[in-house]
Design a protein around this motif. Structure first.
Motif, PDB file in Angstrom:
ATOM      1  N   LEU A   2      42.669 -22.650  -8.196  1.00 17.01           N
ATOM      2  CA  LEU A   2      43.632 -22.217  -7.195  1.00 17.01           C
ATOM      3  C   LEU A   2      43.421 -20.750  -6.844  1.00 17.01           C
ATOM      4  O   LEU A   2      43.052 -19.934  -7.707  1.00 17.01           O
ATOM      5  N   ALA A   3      43.664 -20.416  -5.596  1.00  8.52           N
ATOM      6  CA  ALA A   3      43.765 -19.025  -5.155  1.00  8.52           C
ATOM      7  C   ALA A   3      45.244 -18.734  -4.917  1.00  8.52           C
ATOM      8  O   ALA A   3      45.917 -19.463  -4.182  1.00  8.52           O
ATOM      9  N   VAL A   4      45.761 -17.693  -5.570  1.00  2.84           N
ATOM     10  CA  VAL A   4      47.170 -17.316  -5.465  1.00  2.84           C
ATOM     11  C   VAL A   4      47.241 -15.989  -4.727  1.00  2.84           C
ATOM     12  O   VAL A   4      46.509 -15.046  -5.050  1.00  2.84           O
ATOM     13  N   PRO A  47      35.351 -30.717   4.092  1.00  3.74           N
ATOM     14  CA  PRO A  47      34.811 -30.434   5.431  1.00  3.74           C
ATOM     15  C   PRO A  47      35.752 -29.597   6.298  1.00  3.74           C
ATOM     16  O   PRO A  47      35.302 -28.939   7.241  1.00  3.74           O
ATOM     17  N   ALA A  48      37.041 -29.605   5.991  1.00  2.00           N
ATOM     18  CA  ALA A  48      37.997 -28.810   6.767  1.00  2.00           C
ATOM     19  C   ALA A  48      38.011 -27.342   6.338  1.00  2.00           C
ATOM     20  O   ALA A  48      38.641 -26.510   6.975  1.00  2.00           O
ATOM     21  N   GLY A  49      37.319 -27.033   5.257  1.00  2.00           N
ATOM     22  CA  GLY A  49      37.304 -25.670   4.736  1.00  2.00           C
ATOM     23  C   GLY A  49      37.642 -25.675   3.264  1.00  2.00           C
ATOM     24  O   GLY A  49      38.385 -26.543   2.784  1.00  2.00           O
ATOM     25  N   PRO A  50      37.115 -24.717   2.511  1.00  2.00           N
ATOM     26  CA  PRO A  50      37.275 -24.748   1.052  1.00  2.00           C
ATOM     27  C   PRO A  50      38.690 -24.510   0.555  1.00  2.00           C
ATOM     28  O   PRO A  50      39.011 -24.873  -0.575  1.00  2.00           O
ATOM     29  N   LEU A  51      39.565 -23.894   1.357  1.00  2.00           N
ATOM     30  CA  LEU A  51      40.928 -23.629   0.919  1.00  2.00           C
ATOM     31  C   LEU A  51      41.914 -24.542   1.640  1.00  2.00           C
ATOM     32  O   LEU A  51      41.860 -24.698   2.864  1.00  2.00           O
ATOM     33  N   THR A  52      42.827 -25.123   0.840  1.00  2.00           N
ATOM     34  CA  THR A  52      43.903 -25.948   1.381  1.00  2.00           C
ATOM     35  C   THR A  52      45.225 -25.418   0.840  1.00  2.00           C
ATOM     36  O   THR A  52      45.384 -25.252  -0.369  1.00  2.00           O
ATOM     37  N   ASP A  53      46.182 -25.177   1.728  1.00  2.00           N
ATOM     38  CA  ASP A  53      47.478 -24.649   1.331  1.00  2.00           C
ATOM     39  C   ASP A  53      48.260 -25.715   0.562  1.00  2.00           C
ATOM     40  O   ASP A  53      48.513 -26.803   1.081  1.00  2.00           O
ATOM     41  N   VAL A  54      48.631 -25.392  -0.685  1.00  2.00           N
ATOM     42  CA  VAL A  54      49.424 -26.323  -1.496  1.00  2.00           C
ATOM     43  C   VAL A  54      50.721 -25.647  -1.954  1.00  2.00           C
ATOM     44  O   VAL A  54      51.307 -26.022  -2.978  1.00  2.00           O
ATOM     45  N   THR A  55      51.189 -24.660  -1.200  1.00  2.00           N
ATOM     46  CA  THR A  55      52.406 -23.950  -1.561  1.00  2.00           C
ATOM     47  C   THR A  55      53.626 -24.850  -1.422  1.00  2.00           C
ATOM     48  O   THR A  55      53.775 -25.564  -0.428  1.00  2.00           O
ATOM     49  N   THR A  61      52.135 -29.989  -4.650  1.00  2.00           N
ATOM     50  CA  THR A  61      52.337 -28.594  -4.286  1.00  2.00           C
ATOM     51  C   THR A  61      52.621 -27.746  -5.531  1.00  2.00           C
ATOM     52  O   THR A  61      52.864 -28.267  -6.617  1.00  2.00           O
ATOM     53  N   VAL A  62      52.594 -26.440  -5.339  1.00  2.00           N
ATOM     54  CA  VAL A  62      52.779 -25.506  -6.455  1.00  2.00           C
ATOM     55  C   VAL A  62      53.869 -24.511  -6.089  1.00  2.00           C
ATOM     56  O   VAL A  62      53.825 -23.872  -5.031  1.00  2.00           O
ATOM     57  N   GLY A  63      54.852 -24.397  -6.977  1.00  2.00           N
ATOM     58  CA  GLY A  63      55.902 -23.399  -6.821  1.00  2.00           C
ATOM     59  C   GLY A  63      55.863 -22.424  -7.977  1.00  2.00           C
ATOM     60  O   GLY A  63      54.853 -22.311  -8.685  1.00  2.00           O
ATOM     61  N   TYR A  64      56.962 -21.741  -8.200  1.00  2.00           N
ATOM     62  CA  TYR A  64      56.998 -20.752  -9.271  1.00  2.00           C
ATOM     63  C   TYR A  64      58.439 -20.453  -9.632  1.00  2.00           C
ATOM     64  O   TYR A  64      59.370 -20.709  -8.869  1.00  2.00           O
ATOM     65  N   ASP A  97      57.792 -12.082   1.115  1.00  2.00           N
ATOM     66  CA  ASP A  97      58.227 -11.910  -0.270  1.00  2.00           C
ATOM     67  C   ASP A  97      58.066 -13.198  -1.071  1.00  2.00           C
ATOM     68  O   ASP A  97      58.960 -13.629  -1.798  1.00  2.00           O
ATOM     69  N   ARG A  98      56.896 -13.805  -0.949  1.00  2.00           N
ATOM     70  CA  ARG A  98      56.622 -15.056  -1.642  1.00  2.00           C
ATOM     71  C   ARG A  98      55.184 -15.079  -2.137  1.00  2.00           C
ATOM     72  O   ARG A  98      54.366 -14.248  -1.734  1.00  2.00           O
ATOM     73  N   LEU A  99      54.883 -16.053  -2.983  1.00  2.00           N
ATOM     74  CA  LEU A  99      53.510 -16.399  -3.293  1.00  2.00           C
ATOM     75  C   LEU A  99      53.074 -17.530  -2.384  1.00  2.00           C
ATOM     76  O   LEU A  99      53.872 -18.395  -2.019  1.00  2.00           O
ATOM     77  N   ARG A 100      51.802 -17.531  -2.048  1.00  2.00           N
ATOM     78  CA  ARG A 100      51.195 -18.684  -1.408  1.00  2.00           C
ATOM     79  C   ARG A 100      50.024 -19.123  -2.278  1.00  2.00           C
ATOM     80  O   ARG A 100      49.311 -18.297  -2.854  1.00  2.00           O
ATOM     81  N   VAL A 101      49.851 -20.447  -2.392  1.00  2.00           N
ATOM     82  CA  VAL A 101      48.876 -21.022  -3.307  1.00  2.00           C
ATOM     83  C   VAL A 101      47.943 -21.946  -2.530  1.00  2.00           C
ATOM     84  O   VAL A 101      48.403 -22.764  -1.712  1.00  2.00           O
ATOM     85  N   TYR A 102      46.632 -21.822  -2.798  1.00  2.00           N
ATOM     86  CA  TYR A 102      45.621 -22.607  -2.094  1.00  2.00           C
ATOM     87  C   TYR A 102      44.707 -23.288  -3.113  1.00  2.00           C
ATOM     88  O   TYR A 102      44.223 -22.646  -4.058  1.00  2.00           O
ATOM     89  N   ARG A 103      44.488 -24.591  -2.930  1.00  2.00           N
ATOM     90  CA  ARG A 103      43.523 -25.308  -3.747  1.00  2.00           C
ATOM     91  C   ARG A 103      42.126 -25.036  -3.206  1.00  2.00           C
ATOM     92  O   ARG A 103      41.895 -25.005  -1.997  1.00  2.00           O
ATOM     93  N   ILE A 104      41.159 -24.848  -4.133  1.00  2.00           N
ATOM     94  CA  ILE A 104      39.785 -24.545  -3.742  1.00  2.00           C
ATOM     95  C   ILE A 104      38.924 -25.790  -3.892  1.00  2.00           C
ATOM     96  O   ILE A 104      38.846 -26.376  -4.977  1.00  2.00           O
TER      97      ILE A 104
END
Length: 421
Positions: free
Chosen positions: A118-120, A139-147, A206-209, A127-134
């Motif tokens: 994950l990229a955090v 084919p759509a791109g290496p990062l996908t938003d999973v926030t 998805t990923v929260g915190y 004022d939040r975190l956003r999380v991306y699966r790598i």
């Protein structure tokens, strides 16, 4: 943030300037395309990188980097852009836009149901975190938003407070080896607060915190002469932290308080922080002038500062070595250098040397560096010895008189040679 201190520079830096000139120089092998912090450039401003290694195909590794209001950029090892992701839109027409400040990685997490990297990212605007699966092969791109869409603000109680922008700023990730729980340590803009957030799996992958605890570093310091000193800044602003990194071997957090120095503390934010080095300007009395937006000294330098760091202390990153040794690297933004401290606590993080990323005959160097990332692992044919990526706050030559920033890629072998000198 680099608050201009024109008179202070002349008063506090002569000794450091001589030392800076004697530091060994390394040069960049590649650089990313310039980013422009204006309407035409989408208000994109290079800030902080992270290096993701593709274990199956190291040549296809990636550099993931923040561009503030410009969102995220993803580059290959030739420094070519392979993906651009926008920052989130404002919550309302009069609200702050998304602004991606810092990025770090979490490896092999089961948070999304399967083992994923994950990229955090810290989103200062919301004022939040956003999380991306790598996923390098997507084919759509290496990062996908999973926030988690229900992720709440970290420090703010409402949108009005978010718009004041005393919000999420610096960021470092950490996985506790004893529990395998993953965390993000997040600092607060214009404040001394650092928060420990546990990353939590949510339904649908998805990923929260959730906030575990917070810690406030000092904003005022007792000097040897018995007086109290606080770094100069705009009224109401406290000396903030941005650059942070965690040593996973011992759960130690290193945090750069921009106008103060580098702190060492436990990554779980328990115990007592230790200031392992100070900026040269530490202890110099100064006052802020609103008209010029500058700080000027009000008395001579009393000599309580360090002799290696020039404010601001910025990007911190960890250079590990196979034998367990290594370095904590810090960007000394005020004099365009990088400082190396011993990673080992038994050596009390002693100073090990420094270097500059200087201009070559082909590429310019790195100036006023905000963020840095290092990886001491083979990255295919391009970087078989590893890679250092640093932000360049003044990419040159400038085109059409537009200020530009970007990222420089440095062969890690050069850095190791410089530190061995």
């Amino acid at each position: 943030m680099l608050l201009l201190c024109t008179a202070l520079s002349g008063a506090a830096l002569p000794a450091g300037s001589a030392a800076t000139a004697s530091l060994p120089a390394v040069t960049a092998r590649a650089e990313t395309a310039p980013l422009h912090d204006d309407d035409q450039g989408g208000n994109a401003d290079a800030d902080d990188p992270a290096i993701w290694r593709n274990a199956a195909a190291p040549d296809r590794s990636l550099v993931i980097a923040t561009a503030k209001e410009g969102g995220l950029r993803v580059y290959d090892l030739d420094a070519r852009q392979v993906q651009s992701l926008p920052a989130p839109t404002p919550a309302g027409p009069d609200d702050a836009p998304g602004r991606f400040n810092n990025v770090d990685l979490v490896h092999g997490t089961a948070l999304t149901g399967t083992r994923s990297d994950l990229a955090v990212v810290s989103d200062r605007g919301h004022d939040r975190l956003r999380v991306y699966r790598i996923d390098r092969d997507n084919p759509a791109g290496p990062l996908t938003d999973v926030t988690d869409p229900q992720a709440a603000p970290i420090f703010s109680a409402n949108q009005e407070e978010i718009n004041d922008q005393d919000t999420a700023y610096g960021l470092a990730t950490w996985t506790d080896p004893s529990t395998r729980r993953s965390y993000a340590l997040v600092s607060r803009n214009n404040r001394t607060t650092v928060a420990l957030l546990e990353l939590v799996a949510r339904p649908g992958g998805t990923v929260g915190y959730r906030t575990v605890r917070t810690l406030d570093l000092p904003a005022a310091f007792r000097l040897p002469n018995g007086t109290s000193w606080s770094p100069c800044g705009e009224p109401g602003e406290l000396p903030q932290v941005e650059g942070m990194v965690v040593d996973p071997a011992n759960g130690t957090l290193y945090a750069g308080q921009e106008d103060v120095g580098v702190w060492r503390l436990r990554a779980d934010l328990t115990g007592t922080p230790v200031l392992i080095d100070k900026v040269r300007e530490y202890g110099v009395p100064a006052s802020y002038d609103e008209e010029s937006d500058e700080c000027s000294p009000t008395a001579p330098d009393p000599g309580y500062g360090g002799d290696r760091l020039a404010a601001d202390v910025e990007g911190l990153t960890l250079l590990t070595e196979p034998d367990g040794d290594g370095y904590v690297l810090a960007s000394s933004q005020g004099d365009d250098t990088f400082v190396a401290y011993d990673r080992e606590l038994s050596d009390d993080n002693e100073y090990e040397g420094g270097f500059r990323v200087a201009a070559s005959s082909v590429l310019d160097g790195s100036e006023e560096c905000d963020g840095a990332a290092v990886l001491n692992a083979p990255l295919g044919r391009k970087y078989p010895n590893g890679l250092l990526v640093v932000q360049d706050g003044e990419d040159t030559p400038a085109a059409d008189d537009r200020d530009a920033t970007n990222f420089k890629f440095v062969d890690l072998a050069q850095v190791m040679d410089a530190l061995d000198d």
